[in-house]
Design a protein around this motif. Structure first.
Motif, mmCIF file in Angstrom:
data_model
loop_
_atom_site.group_PDB
_atom_site.id
_atom_site.type_symbol
_atom_site.label_atom_id
_atom_site.label_comp_id
_atom_site.label_asym_id
_atom_site.label_seq_id
_atom_site.Cartn_x
_atom_site.Cartn_y
_atom_site.Cartn_z
ATOM 1 N N MET A 12 2.525 -6.457 69.695
ATOM 2 C CA MET A 12 2.608 -7.862 68.457
ATOM 3 C C MET A 12 0.883 -8.301 68.599
ATOM 4 N N GLY A 13 0.179 -8.067 69.529
ATOM 5 C CA GLY A 13 -1.113 -8.616 69.607
ATOM 6 C C GLY A 13 -1.126 -10.021 69.721
ATOM 7 N N ILE A 14 -1.994 -10.797 68.757
ATOM 8 C CA ILE A 14 -2.171 -12.215 68.805
ATOM 9 C C ILE A 14 -0.831 -13.161 68.548
ATOM 10 N N LEU A 15 0.111 -12.290 67.890
ATOM 11 C CA LEU A 15 1.394 -13.098 67.620
ATOM 12 C C LEU A 15 2.543 -12.721 68.727
ATOM 13 N N SER A 16 1.923 -12.601 69.966
ATOM 14 C CA SER A 16 3.265 -12.378 70.907
ATOM 15 C C SER A 16 2.856 -13.544 71.992
ATOM 16 N N GLY A 17 3.931 -13.817 72.575
ATOM 17 C CA GLY A 17 3.947 -14.952 73.624
ATOM 18 C C GLY A 17 4.352 -16.341 73.281
ATOM 19 N N ASN A 18 3.474 -17.196 73.671
ATOM 20 C CA ASN A 18 3.714 -18.774 73.428
ATOM 21 C C ASN A 18 3.332 -18.965 71.971
ATOM 22 N N PRO A 19 4.168 -19.150 71.034
ATOM 23 C CA PRO A 19 3.832 -19.644 69.682
ATOM 24 C C PRO A 19 2.632 -20.626 69.393
ATOM 25 N N LYS A 20 2.612 -21.627 70.386
ATOM 26 C CA LYS A 20 1.712 -22.576 70.464
ATOM 27 C C LYS A 20 0.181 -22.079 70.627
ATOM 28 N N ASN A 21 0.133 -20.847 70.894
ATOM 29 C CA ASN A 21 -1.267 -20.047 71.179
ATOM 30 C C ASN A 21 -1.455 -19.244 70.085
ATOM 31 N N GLU A 22 -0.410 -18.933 69.026
ATOM 32 C CA GLU A 22 -0.901 -18.183 67.806
ATOM 33 C C GLU A 22 -1.624 -18.933 66.577
ATOM 34 N N PRO A 23 -2.420 -18.156 66.031
ATOM 35 C CA PRO A 23 -3.102 -19.018 64.811
ATOM 36 C C PRO A 23 -2.204 -19.120 63.879
ATOM 37 N N LEU A 24 -2.342 -20.443 63.061
ATOM 38 C CA LEU A 24 -1.815 -20.504 61.816
ATOM 39 C C LEU A 24 -2.057 -19.772 60.873
ATOM 40 N N HIS A 25 -1.265 -19.502 59.965
ATOM 41 C CA HIS A 25 -1.681 -18.785 58.792
ATOM 42 C C HIS A 25 -1.884 -19.783 57.491
ATOM 43 N N GLU A 26 -2.827 -19.184 56.497
ATOM 44 C CA GLU A 26 -2.845 -20.642 55.539
ATOM 45 C C GLU A 26 -1.646 -21.278 54.882
ATOM 46 N N GLY A 27 -0.560 -20.437 54.940
ATOM 47 C CA GLY A 27 0.651 -21.209 54.175
ATOM 48 C C GLY A 27 1.084 -22.064 55.036
ATOM 49 N N GLU A 28 1.295 -21.843 56.411
ATOM 50 C CA GLU A 28 1.376 -22.913 57.365
ATOM 51 C C GLU A 28 0.642 -24.138 57.177
ATOM 52 N N VAL A 29 -0.651 -23.969 57.278
ATOM 53 C CA VAL A 29 -1.566 -25.012 57.392
ATOM 54 C C VAL A 29 -1.403 -25.930 56.029
ATOM 55 N N PHE A 30 -1.283 -25.111 54.867
ATOM 56 C CA PHE A 30 -1.199 -25.860 53.421
ATOM 57 C C PHE A 30 0.276 -26.481 53.587
ATOM 58 N N GLY A 31 1.300 -25.912 53.930
ATOM 59 C CA GLY A 31 2.527 -26.441 54.057
ATOM 60 C C GLY A 31 2.677 -27.685 54.743
ATOM 61 N N VAL A 32 2.192 -27.777 56.078
ATOM 62 C CA VAL A 32 2.088 -28.781 57.071
ATOM 63 C C VAL A 32 1.194 -30.064 56.451
ATOM 64 N N TRP A 33 0.068 -29.744 55.846
ATOM 65 C CA TRP A 33 -0.882 -30.674 55.416
ATOM 66 C C TRP A 33 -0.146 -31.221 54.252
ATOM 67 N N SER A 34 0.436 -30.517 53.321
ATOM 68 C CA SER A 34 0.833 -31.150 52.257
ATOM 69 C C SER A 34 2.028 -31.960 52.597
ATOM 70 N N TYR A 35 2.947 -31.585 53.531
ATOM 71 C CA TYR A 35 3.938 -32.454 53.755
ATOM 72 C C TYR A 35 3.297 -34.030 54.311
ATOM 73 N N ILE A 36 2.589 -33.886 55.258
ATOM 74 C CA ILE A 36 2.088 -35.093 55.775
ATOM 75 C C ILE A 36 1.464 -35.874 54.508
ATOM 76 N N ALA A 37 0.850 -35.252 53.864
ATOM 77 C CA ALA A 37 -0.099 -36.134 52.666
ATOM 78 C C ALA A 37 1.319 -36.650 51.601
ATOM 79 N N THR A 38 2.092 -35.779 51.586
ATOM 80 C CA THR A 38 3.174 -36.239 50.798
ATOM 81 C C THR A 38 4.046 -37.418 51.450
ATOM 82 N N ASN A 39 4.325 -37.489 52.541
ATOM 83 C CA ASN A 39 4.853 -38.429 53.403
ATOM 84 C C ASN A 39 4.048 -39.545 53.155
#
Length: 170
Positions: free
Chosen positions: A1-28
């Protein structure tokens, strides 16, 4: 699985995750400001307590989600300043938002929060993000249940048309 194996905190975020989390904070951030204004308008103690609980929960969610973004080098959306405290008596009656109106808006936002959390869970490939928003979702389910009970007790709930006649068996 390459970069998507091991500790999830070491995996890169994809654009959907970034936008979702960022938008969630902005909405809150927007809802926190709105609910602080509602606290100034509210007359019912139980509703005021629900608003205070919602503000506290959203600030805690924002803290956790912001730490995730910061750890990944992503700037967080700006927060609005806290609103000054006032009392409903200081607001003219014609300008005051009523308790049933506030409760209805709070109810709609609680339901929308469930959808938002579900969307982020569904698109997340990092387990830690799915778990974080699963926790937020669970907390919103509990909050929504308390809010529904309060709306029923205070006769603020406006139900859709009810099907009270039994369906005929064929």
């Amino acid at each position: 699985m390459g970069i998507l194996s091991g500790n999830p905190k070491n995996e890169p975020l994809h654009e959907g995750e970034v936008f979702g989390v960022w938008s969630y904070i902005a909405t809150n951030n927007g809802l926190i400001s709105l609910y602080q204004a509602f606290i100034n308008h509210v007359g019912d103690r139980d509703l005021g307590s629900m608003l205070e609980d919602a503000v506290k929960a959203m600030k805690e969610e924002n803290q956790e989600a912001s730490e995730l973004l910061k750890a990944n080098g992503i700037a967080i959306p700006p927060a609005l300043p806290d609103r000054p405290i006032a009392t409903a008596d200081e607001i003219p009656v014609g300008a005051r938002i009523t308790d049933p109106e506030i409760s209805a808006i709070l109810s709609v936002n609680a339901a929308q929060g469930l959808v938002g959390c579900s969307m982020i869970i569904g698109q997340a490939i990092r387990e830690d993000i799915g778990m974080m928003f699963g926790k937020f979702h669970s907390n919103k389910v509990q909050f929504g249940g308390k809010l529904l009970r309060m709306n029923k007790e205070k006769a603020w709930l406006i139900p859709p048309p009810l099907n009270v006649s039994p369906v005929a068996a064929h």
